[in-house]
Design a protein around this motif. Sequence first.
Motif, PDB file in Angstrom:
ATOM      1  N   THR A   1      12.795  24.371  14.486  1.00  0.00           N
ATOM      2  CA  THR A   1      11.917  24.210  13.339  1.00  0.00           C
ATOM      3  C   THR A   1      11.644  22.717  13.177  1.00  0.00           C
ATOM      4  O   THR A   1      12.575  21.936  12.995  1.00  0.00           O
ATOM      5  CB  THR A   1      12.573  24.761  12.066  1.00  0.00           C
ATOM      6  OG1 THR A   1      12.928  26.129  12.283  1.00  0.00           O
ATOM      7  CG2 THR A   1      11.625  24.660  10.885  1.00  0.00           C
ATOM      8  N   GLU A   2      10.368  22.315  13.272  1.00  0.00           N
ATOM      9  CA  GLU A   2      10.017  20.903  13.312  1.00  0.00           C
ATOM     10  C   GLU A   2       9.406  20.414  11.996  1.00  0.00           C
ATOM     11  O   GLU A   2       8.685  21.142  11.324  1.00  0.00           O
ATOM     12  CB  GLU A   2       9.042  20.634  14.469  1.00  0.00           C
ATOM     13  CG  GLU A   2       9.603  21.003  15.833  1.00  0.00           C
ATOM     14  CD  GLU A   2       8.654  20.662  16.975  1.00  0.00           C
ATOM     15  OE1 GLU A   2       7.818  19.751  16.806  1.00  0.00           O
ATOM     16  OE2 GLU A   2       8.747  21.311  18.027  1.00  0.00           O
ATOM     17  N   TYR A   3       9.715  19.145  11.670  1.00  0.00           N
ATOM     18  CA  TYR A   3       9.175  18.491  10.485  1.00  0.00           C
ATOM     19  C   TYR A   3       8.669  17.106  10.889  1.00  0.00           C
ATOM     20  O   TYR A   3       9.352  16.373  11.595  1.00  0.00           O
ATOM     21  CB  TYR A   3      10.238  18.363   9.394  1.00  0.00           C
ATOM     22  CG  TYR A   3      10.861  19.674   8.992  1.00  0.00           C
ATOM     23  CD1 TYR A   3      10.301  20.459   8.000  1.00  0.00           C
ATOM     24  CD2 TYR A   3      12.018  20.141   9.633  1.00  0.00           C
ATOM     25  CE1 TYR A   3      10.875  21.673   7.627  1.00  0.00           C
ATOM     26  CE2 TYR A   3      12.589  21.351   9.282  1.00  0.00           C
ATOM     27  CZ  TYR A   3      12.014  22.113   8.286  1.00  0.00           C
ATOM     28  OH  TYR A   3      12.575  23.316   7.931  1.00  0.00           O
ATOM     29  N   LYS A   4       7.480  16.774  10.428  1.00  0.00           N
ATOM     30  CA  LYS A   4       6.843  15.524  10.843  1.00  0.00           C
ATOM     31  C   LYS A   4       7.429  14.314  10.116  1.00  0.00           C
ATOM     32  O   LYS A   4       7.625  14.332   8.904  1.00  0.00           O
ATOM     33  CB  LYS A   4       5.337  15.604  10.576  1.00  0.00           C
ATOM     34  CG  LYS A   4       4.549  14.404  11.075  1.00  0.00           C
ATOM     35  CD  LYS A   4       3.053  14.623  10.849  1.00  0.00           C
ATOM     36  CE  LYS A   4       2.252  13.422  11.293  1.00  0.00           C
ATOM     37  NZ  LYS A   4       0.790  13.631  11.094  1.00  0.00           N
ATOM     38  N   LEU A   5       7.695  13.244  10.910  1.00  0.00           N
ATOM     39  CA  LEU A   5       8.173  11.980  10.352  1.00  0.00           C
ATOM     40  C   LEU A   5       7.093  10.908  10.369  1.00  0.00           C
ATOM     41  O   LEU A   5       7.091  10.019   9.506  1.00  0.00           O
ATOM     42  CB  LEU A   5       9.385  11.475  11.153  1.00  0.00           C
ATOM     43  CG  LEU A   5      10.651  12.325  11.101  1.00  0.00           C
ATOM     44  CD1 LEU A   5      11.712  11.744  12.028  1.00  0.00           C
ATOM     45  CD2 LEU A   5      11.183  12.414   9.677  1.00  0.00           C
TER      46      LEU A   5
ATOM     47  N   ASN B   1       8.528  14.020  15.316  1.00  0.00           N
ATOM     48  CA  ASN B   1       9.079  15.101  14.500  1.00  0.00           C
ATOM     49  C   ASN B   1      10.595  15.108  14.568  1.00  0.00           C
ATOM     50  O   ASN B   1      11.191  14.720  15.579  1.00  0.00           O
ATOM     51  CB  ASN B   1       8.573  16.460  14.981  1.00  0.00           C
ATOM     52  CG  ASN B   1       7.090  16.645  14.751  1.00  0.00           C
ATOM     53  OD1 ASN B   1       6.497  15.967  13.915  1.00  0.00           O
ATOM     54  ND2 ASN B   1       6.485  17.565  15.481  1.00  0.00           N
TER      55      ASN B   1
ATOM     56  N   ALA C   1      13.604  17.895  14.428  1.00  0.00           N
ATOM     57  CA  ALA C   1      13.714  19.342  14.605  1.00  0.00           C
ATOM     58  C   ALA C   1      15.163  19.781  14.485  1.00  0.00           C
ATOM     59  O   ALA C   1      16.084  19.051  14.859  1.00  0.00           O
ATOM     60  CB  ALA C   1      13.157  19.740  15.971  1.00  0.00           C
TER      61      ALA C   1
ATOM     62  N   LEU D   1      16.276  15.347   7.733  1.00  0.00           N
ATOM     63  CA  LEU D   1      15.783  16.484   6.965  1.00  0.00           C
ATOM     64  C   LEU D   1      15.791  16.191   5.469  1.00  0.00           C
ATOM     65  O   LEU D   1      14.876  16.602   4.740  1.00  0.00           O
ATOM     66  CB  LEU D   1      16.631  17.724   7.269  1.00  0.00           C
ATOM     67  CG  LEU D   1      16.500  18.274   8.701  1.00  0.00           C
ATOM     68  CD1 LEU D   1      17.494  19.399   8.932  1.00  0.00           C
ATOM     69  CD2 LEU D   1      15.083  18.755   8.979  1.00  0.00           C
TER      70      LEU D   1
ATOM     71  N   VAL E   1      12.750  14.087   4.795  1.00  0.00           N
ATOM     72  CA  VAL E   1      11.515  14.863   4.789  1.00  0.00           C
ATOM     73  C   VAL E   1      11.357  15.613   3.463  1.00  0.00           C
ATOM     74  O   VAL E   1      10.269  15.650   2.871  1.00  0.00           O
ATOM     75  CB  VAL E   1      11.492  15.858   5.971  1.00  0.00           C
ATOM     76  CG1 VAL E   1      10.329  16.827   5.841  1.00  0.00           C
ATOM     77  CG2 VAL E   1      11.415  15.123   7.286  1.00  0.00           C
ATOM     78  N   LYS E   2      12.439  16.216   2.995  1.00  0.00           N
ATOM     79  CA  LYS E   2      12.375  16.970   1.744  1.00  0.00           C
ATOM     80  C   LYS E   2      12.115  16.100   0.535  1.00  0.00           C
ATOM     81  O   LYS E   2      11.566  16.527  -0.468  1.00  0.00           O
ATOM     82  CB  LYS E   2      13.670  17.753   1.553  1.00  0.00           C
ATOM     83  CG  LYS E   2      13.887  18.853   2.595  1.00  0.00           C
ATOM     84  CD  LYS E   2      15.221  19.546   2.401  1.00  0.00           C
ATOM     85  CE  LYS E   2      15.439  20.623   3.466  1.00  0.00           C
ATOM     86  NZ  LYS E   2      16.761  21.298   3.312  1.00  0.00           N
TER      87      LYS E   2
END
Length: 308
Positions: A199-203, A255, A257, A302, A305-306
């Motif tokens: 599950t990836e989140y953009k930085l 990202n 992940a 993470l 990101v949140k």
Amino acid sequence: MEPVNIKRTTSTVKYSLIGMFLSVAIALGILSLTDFELYSFSFLFIPAGGLALGIIATIGYFYRIVNEGYKPSRQNYLMSLGMVLVTFLFIQYGDYRMSYVTKDHAINHQFKGDPISSYQDEDGKALTFYHYYAFKLKNSESSLLYHGREAIQADSFAGYNWFRWSLSFVGFLLGGIFPGWWLTRGITHCTACKQAYLTEYKLGDLSSGIVTEFYNVLVQEIESNNFKAFIDIVNRFDIFNNNESDIHEETYVINIAACPNCKHGFVIMKHYSRDEEDGTYRENDNKKIALSTEGSFAEQALSYVKAI
């Protein structure tokens, strides 16, 4: 032994049954309305009908697995083949139960006339499901009897019938496994446990030149578990922060992940290049960089990101 997630399993079964039901309903619905056998339709030796119905039968099943971050396993693909086999048989049986014969000996699927089961084959055997399809696959000399008199005669060659039926069946099988491949295109799977997709989140976004120049530094910060220094570099040279998004031909999307199965972390750098014709950016999967993280790096990322 790993505990079974009853909620997830029940949900997957529900999606599976819905897909199989829709596939059967669409095939038999079209058959009833138009007498068109969608399941056996082919175009230039491509079993288009079987492919479409096979996809419909299993797409919900694979979607549920991939949507939860898990990589379809060999058992999942075997399960999908079992699903399309059952779907295929239900459609064939539905065709049999919906086949009726009018007084002028025309077969229809609108329940007009007498059911096909009230007829006999040329050997005097009642047309059960098995004998009905044996009749359909025979050559042009086959005929059906009704109360002892010849009523219907097949008008196609046995070899062609077998080929058409086999092509349709292969179409179902290929269509059944296709969603597993299609839904996982471009998704990075976890190299630690090899059982799930990340599950990836953009930085941020960096130019290709910056990634090349600072690559060793970025790797060092990851290995030293220093997320603060890592994200400082990303933010400092982010092409959108510096209004440089339109001047670079090649960029990297950075990202963070995490694996939903083993919780292992990765930094994923996806490479994009500008298309000369339309100016849009296209991903180059062969230039993608995946770096494993250590310690609390992924957890810090993470949280970052949140908090944005």
